[in-house]
Design an enzyme around this catalytic site. Sequence first.
Site, PDB file in Angstrom:
ATOM      1  N   ASP A 149       7.484   4.668  -4.339  1.00  0.00           N
ATOM      2  CA  ASP A 149       6.957   4.023  -5.535  1.00  0.00           C
ATOM      3  C   ASP A 149       7.933   2.931  -5.975  1.00  0.00           C
ATOM      4  OD1 ASP A 149       4.726   5.037  -7.899  1.00  0.00           O
ATOM      5  OD2 ASP A 149       6.241   3.558  -8.454  1.00  0.00           O
ATOM      6  N   ILE A 150       7.390   1.765  -6.358  1.00  0.00           N
ATOM      7  CA  ILE A 150       8.226   0.628  -6.742  1.00  0.00           C
ATOM      8  C   ILE A 150       8.930   0.877  -8.076  1.00  0.00           C
ATOM      9  CG2 ILE A 150       6.542  -0.732  -8.063  1.00  0.00           C
ATOM     10  CD1 ILE A 150       7.373  -3.153  -6.314  1.00  0.00           C
TER      11      ILE A 150
ATOM     12  N   ASN B 170      -3.662  10.656 -10.604  1.00  0.00           N
ATOM     13  CA  ASN B 170      -4.144  10.125 -11.880  1.00  0.00           C
ATOM     14  C   ASN B 170      -5.535   9.550 -11.649  1.00  0.00           C
ATOM     15  OD1 ASN B 170      -1.772  10.630 -13.419  1.00  0.00           O
ATOM     16  ND2 ASN B 170      -0.801   8.866 -12.457  1.00  0.00           N
TER      17      ASN B 170
ATOM     18  N   VAL C 162      -3.871   1.771  -9.977  1.00  0.00           N
ATOM     19  CA  VAL C 162      -4.296   1.245  -8.671  1.00  0.00           C
ATOM     20  C   VAL C 162      -5.505   2.081  -8.241  1.00  0.00           C
ATOM     21  CG1 VAL C 162      -3.676   0.793  -6.283  1.00  0.00           C
ATOM     22  CG2 VAL C 162      -1.944   0.523  -8.084  1.00  0.00           C
TER      23      VAL C 162
ATOM     24  N   HIS D 186      -4.293   7.900  -4.436  1.00  0.00           N
ATOM     25  CA  HIS D 186      -2.932   8.133  -3.941  1.00  0.00           C
ATOM     26  C   HIS D 186      -2.406   9.379  -4.635  1.00  0.00           C
ATOM     27  CE1 HIS D 186      -2.975   5.370  -7.353  1.00  0.00           C
ATOM     28  NE2 HIS D 186      -1.864   5.945  -7.764  1.00  0.00           N
TER      29      HIS D 186
ATOM     30  N   HIS E  84       0.786  11.212  -5.923  1.00  0.00           N
ATOM     31  CA  HIS E  84       2.204  11.068  -6.262  1.00  0.00           C
ATOM     32  C   HIS E  84       2.939  12.347  -5.865  1.00  0.00           C
ATOM     33  CE1 HIS E  84       1.912   7.627  -9.255  1.00  0.00           C
ATOM     34  NE2 HIS E  84       0.643   8.023  -9.257  1.00  0.00           N
TER      35      HIS E  84
END
Length: 117
Positions: free
Chosen positions: A33-34, A90, A99, A103, A105
Site C-alpha cells: 500500500d502506498i 472496504n 479504488v 482488494h 487489505h
Amino acid sequence: MARMSDCLFCKIIAGQVPASIVYQDETLVVIKDINPQAPLHVLIIPRTHIPTLNDLSPADDALVGTMFRRAAALAKESGYHERGYRTVFNTSREAGQSVFHIHLHLLAGRALTWPPG
Ligand code: 5GP
Ligand code: ZN
C-alpha cells in the site's frame, strides 16, 4: 470481465502505473500500500476487474478463497501469523472504499484496535 481503462489497479496490473509488487501469479497481484497503516500493509488484488463485493458472483467464490489464503500465506511468511493480522475489504462509500476494483487489505505488525474507525 474486461479491464477498465480508468481503473488504477487495472493499470498497475498492466504495468502502466508503477507499484511495489510483493507477489504475483496467474490470478492475483499483491502490492505494498502506498500509504501504509501498519508495518505490513499490502493489497491482494485479483487480475480480474470486479468493482465491489456487491458485484461478486458464485463463479468468484474460489477467487475470494484464494485471496484469503494468500493473505494467510503472506502473514506467515512475514512472521505475523501467530501475533495476528487483519484482513479487510472496504465496500462502498461509508466503508471508505476509494479504488473500485476489489482488494483485500492485509495489515500486521502493530496492535490493531477494535472497533475500527
Ligand atoms: P480502499 O480505500 O479502496 O479500501 O483502499 C485503497 C488503498 O489503495 C488505500 O489504502 C490507498 O492507500 C491505496 N492506494 C491508492 N493509490 C495507490 C497507488 O497508486 N499505489 C499503491 N500501491 N496503493 C495505492
Ligand atoms: Zn480494475
